[in-house]
Design a protein around this motif. Structure first.
Motif, PDB file in Angstrom:
ATOM      1  N   UNK A   4      -4.049  -4.905  55.288  1.00  0.00           N
ATOM      2  CA  UNK A   4      -4.574  -6.428  55.600  1.00  0.00           C
ATOM      3  C   UNK A   4      -5.907  -6.281  55.902  1.00  0.00           C
ATOM      4  N   UNK A   5      -6.952  -5.224  55.949  1.00  0.00           N
ATOM      5  CA  UNK A   5      -8.122  -5.659  56.595  1.00  0.00           C
ATOM      6  C   UNK A   5      -9.175  -6.090  54.568  1.00  0.00           C
ATOM      7  N   UNK A   6      -7.828  -5.786  53.794  1.00  0.00           N
ATOM      8  CA  UNK A   6      -8.606  -6.720  51.991  1.00  0.00           C
ATOM      9  C   UNK A   6      -8.305  -7.838  52.748  1.00  0.00           C
ATOM     10  N   UNK A   7      -6.874  -8.136  52.876  1.00  0.00           N
ATOM     11  CA  UNK A   7      -6.829  -9.481  52.870  1.00  0.00           C
ATOM     12  C   UNK A   7      -7.453 -10.945  54.147  1.00  0.00           C
ATOM     13  N   UNK A   8      -7.619 -10.446  55.179  1.00  0.00           N
ATOM     14  CA  UNK A   8      -8.489 -10.530  56.487  1.00  0.00           C
ATOM     15  C   UNK A   8      -9.449 -11.080  55.891  1.00  0.00           C
ATOM     16  N   UNK A   9     -10.261 -10.182  54.971  1.00  0.00           N
ATOM     17  CA  UNK A   9     -11.430 -10.585  54.245  1.00  0.00           C
ATOM     18  C   UNK A   9     -11.176 -11.581  53.266  1.00  0.00           C
ATOM     19  N   UNK A  10      -9.970 -11.552  52.322  1.00  0.00           N
ATOM     20  CA  UNK A  10     -10.604 -12.388  51.553  1.00  0.00           C
ATOM     21  C   UNK A  10      -9.875 -14.398  51.897  1.00  0.00           C
ATOM     22  N   UNK A  11      -9.194 -13.375  53.370  1.00  0.00           N
ATOM     23  CA  UNK A  11      -8.475 -15.466  53.622  1.00  0.00           C
ATOM     24  C   UNK A  11     -10.433 -15.430  54.826  1.00  0.00           C
ATOM     25  N   UNK A  12     -11.163 -14.336  54.896  1.00  0.00           N
ATOM     26  CA  UNK A  12     -12.270 -15.852  55.695  1.00  0.00           C
ATOM     27  C   UNK A  12     -12.969 -15.709  54.665  1.00  0.00           C
TER      28      UNK A  12
END
Length: 651
Positions: free
Chosen positions: A81-89
């Motif tokens: 979930x952290x990686x997804x948030x990083x990629x999204x931002x």
């Protein structure tokens, strides 16, 4: 040159010529290409965007770049979930489109919504050649190469040879596009496509829809090919029109007098249902040859066979029936578009009623993300790879089959020739797909981007330390492996390991776990080392982690009989020396833990001199081949890899 020979161009040569930035179109010579589109997925994307940020480029310079979340969707901890948030931002800030979790598998969605005939596409996933199904020059690449392309840099490959596969006639009922590519793998093997582009032609091409063509180009990655491609014709136009994208269509055909290095003819009428047996995609036999083996699990989906048409065939076969009590059946539609259409037309209900377990639109079991079969179980999968341990169960027997074979076998509990079921379902591509792109986020404008905060979780660790090539290297052979070592062997996937793709130190403890669990501790004890490998080393996934983790552990050089294309590029990008034996028989003379030396190696690489490998333990010398390295790659190795080389060039 091609012009001097006054001969026509193949389909792929036309696209290469239109995008050529550097080099000459001579087979084996390095060429540089302008890249129009890029894609990433979340297992490789986090590292790719960390590398992009390290380059200091504010905005992507491609026509379209898309980040997909499709691999690490099983969230058993905070890491994914952290990686997804990083990629999204990070994508929002730098001009990249973001396909949210649940929107689908990168290759399926890109084919549906973004792929354009005649464009170049590279992706940090080895199955990016799926785009060849609509006439794109689409290639898998390491994340660092994708990051460079996003920054406006050139993408380099050796100019491939051209192979033409002529498809004649038409497929008989119950035989599918999956059987075509299995036949190609049977003929060419997993290393038969190395250094080649596979181009499809013949009258049989007109009988195949774009989703069927994409199945073939997708699994062409298993040949080791640079890419595979179909012409962009009226069939392509029909698909794009059904997606509401007819304005993206251009007709692209090879010249009538184009010359090919190799021509293979396949009679579609002669094909029968087939399967690739464990543990390699080219171990192909007919279902009759394999016989009526008991099946424990059936998995339908993946970027190879998760289109709407594939899913509708499965639903028709399962309709009104119940799967065998000894079989676990899971189905993963390839995209939200596919899943939504199945839900609206009742086909999803037919699958559920039959006893199927419906998974989200993601890679799932194909990447070892859940649904591992039982111990010593037999699993039939519509996927593209059946490498040992990739399913998450090391002693499982994984067979690669068509959706028709998979569905039929789920009903009987045994590997089944679907022709036994009677009349085949009559399913055709719809004239209009349901289009709803609400799960694709556009990036912020350049003005808004300044205020976007990039969010990083604690699992994200920096790029491994690199250093310039020293004058000489002396180290032990910390690992010796056989032929056809895949990137799954080097850096395994699966639900337990994939969440750490942005954490190289943690990943390092799993390096070569499939081959030798003691390898990480052994090289850590030595501090550095060499790896000796057989033929086709590094085949399979494009994951650059299969180079970055060895870099972190201290691997200085990999010496093999031969390499797979993407992996050797990733090794150079990481600053690891890739050599092949001048005499393959020298492979047999070296033992694990022999002490080897590369004297004057910096001078040899810098001035393109003959490289001699000294075996200090046995008092022998072996000549190595580095002719596959271009002048640019030699400069990269001198600097310590692509990031260091890029920094030097930008000074």
């Amino acid at each position: 040159t091609l012009e001097e020979k006054s001969m026509g161009l193949t389909l792929a040569q036309k696209l290469i010529k239109a995008h050529l930035v550097e080099g000459e179109m001579i087979a084996g010579e390095e060429i540089g290409l302008r890249i129009d589109q890029t894609l990433t997925q979340d297992a490789t994307g986090t590292m790719a965007y960390l590398e992009f940020e390290a380059m200091g480029v504010d905005r992507v310079k491609t026509e379209k770049s898309v980040a997909y979340i499709d691999h690490n969707t099983l969230q058993t901890g905070f890491e994914n979930a952290d990686d997804h948030r990083y990629i999204q931002t990070v994508t929002k800030k730098h001009g990249i489109y973001f396909s949210r979790p649940g929107n689908g598998i990168c290759h399926q969605v890109h084919l549906e919504r973004f792929g354009i005939p005649g464009k170049t596409l590279i992706g940090s996933d080895s199955h990016t050649p799926t785009g060849g199904g609509i006439g794109m020059l689409a290639m898998g690449a390491g994340g660092l190469d994708v990051a460079v392309a996003m920054g406006g840099g050139t993408y380099y490959i050796p100019m491939p040879k051209m192979t033409r596969i002529n498809l004649h006639g038409y497929l008989k009922p119950w035989v599918s596009a999956k059987d075509i590519i299995l036949e190609v793998l049977r003929i060419m093997s997993v290393k038969g496509g190395v250094g080649k582009i596979i181009e499809y032609g013949g009258d049989g091409v007109k009988t195949l829809s774009v989703p069927e063509r994409a199945t073939i180009t997708n699994m062409g990655a298993e040949l080791g090919a640079t890419t595979s491609i179909f012409p962009s014709d009226e069939i392509t136009l029909a698909f794009l029109k059904a997606q509401g994208r007819e304005n993206d269509w251009t007709e692209i055909l090879p010249d009538a007098d184009a010359e090919y290095d190799e021509i293979i003819d396949i009679d579609l009428c002669s094909l029968v249902p087939m399967a690739a047996c464990p543990h390699m995609p080219d171990q192909v036999k007919t279902t009759d040859e394999i016989g009526r083996i008991k099946v424990d699990q059936v998995a339908i989906g993946s970027c190879t066979n998760s289109s709407f048409v594939d899913m509708m065939k499965v639903a028709e076969i399962l309709k009104g029936k119940t799967i065998a009590p000894t079989v676990s059946l899971c189905i993963a539609p390839g995209s939200k578009q596919v899943l939504n259409m199945l839900a609206l037309n009742g086909a999803l209900s037919d699958m559920i009623n039959a006893g199927a377990r419906i998974l989200e639109s993601a890679c799932g079991p194909c990447i070892g993300m859940g649904q591992s079969p039982n111990s010593k179980g037999v699993s039939l999968r519509t996927f593209n790879r059946n490498f040992e341990g990739r399913s998450g169960t090391k002693d499982a027997g994984i067979y690669l089959v068509s959706p028709e074979v998979a569905a039929a076998s789920a009903l009987t509990g045994y590997l089944t020739d679907p022709r036994e079921l009677g009349d085949a379902p009559n399913v055709t591509m719809p004239e209009k797909f349901i289009v709803n792109d609400n799960m694709i986020e556009a990036p912020a404008s350049e003005d808004e981007a300044k205020n976007v905060e990039v969010l990083r979780g604690p699992n994200i660790k920096p790029f491994p330390k690199t250093e310039a090539l020293p004058e000489e290297i002396t180290a032990k052979v910390v690992l010796k492996v056989e032929d056809n070592i895949t990137t799954d062997h080097i850096m395994p996937a699966g639900a337990k390991i994939l969440p750490y793709r942005s954490n190289i130190p943690h990943l390092s403890q799993y390096c070569f776990a499939v081959c030798d669990e003691s390898f990480p501790e052994r090289i850590k004890a030595e501090g550095k080392g060499f790896i000796v490998g057989g033929a086709n080393y590094g085949q399979g996934s494009s994951r650059e982690h299969a180079a970055l983790v060895p870099l972190y552990l201290g691997v200085k050089a990999v010496i093999t009989k031969s390499f797979a294309r993407i992996h050797v590029a990733n090794l150079v990008n990481a600053g690891i020396l890739p050599f092949t034996f001048k005499n393959e028989s020298d492979y047999d003379k070296i033992s694990q833990m022999d002490e080897l030396s590369l004297p004057s190696i910096r001078d040899c690489i810098k001035n393109n001199k003959t490289v001699v490998l000294k075996n200090l333990t046995k008092g022998e010398e072996y000549e190595l081949d580095s002719s596959h390295l271009s002048a640019r790659q030699r400069d990269m190795l001198l600097c310590g890899g692509l990031l260091d080389y890029t920094r030097e060039m930008n000074k």
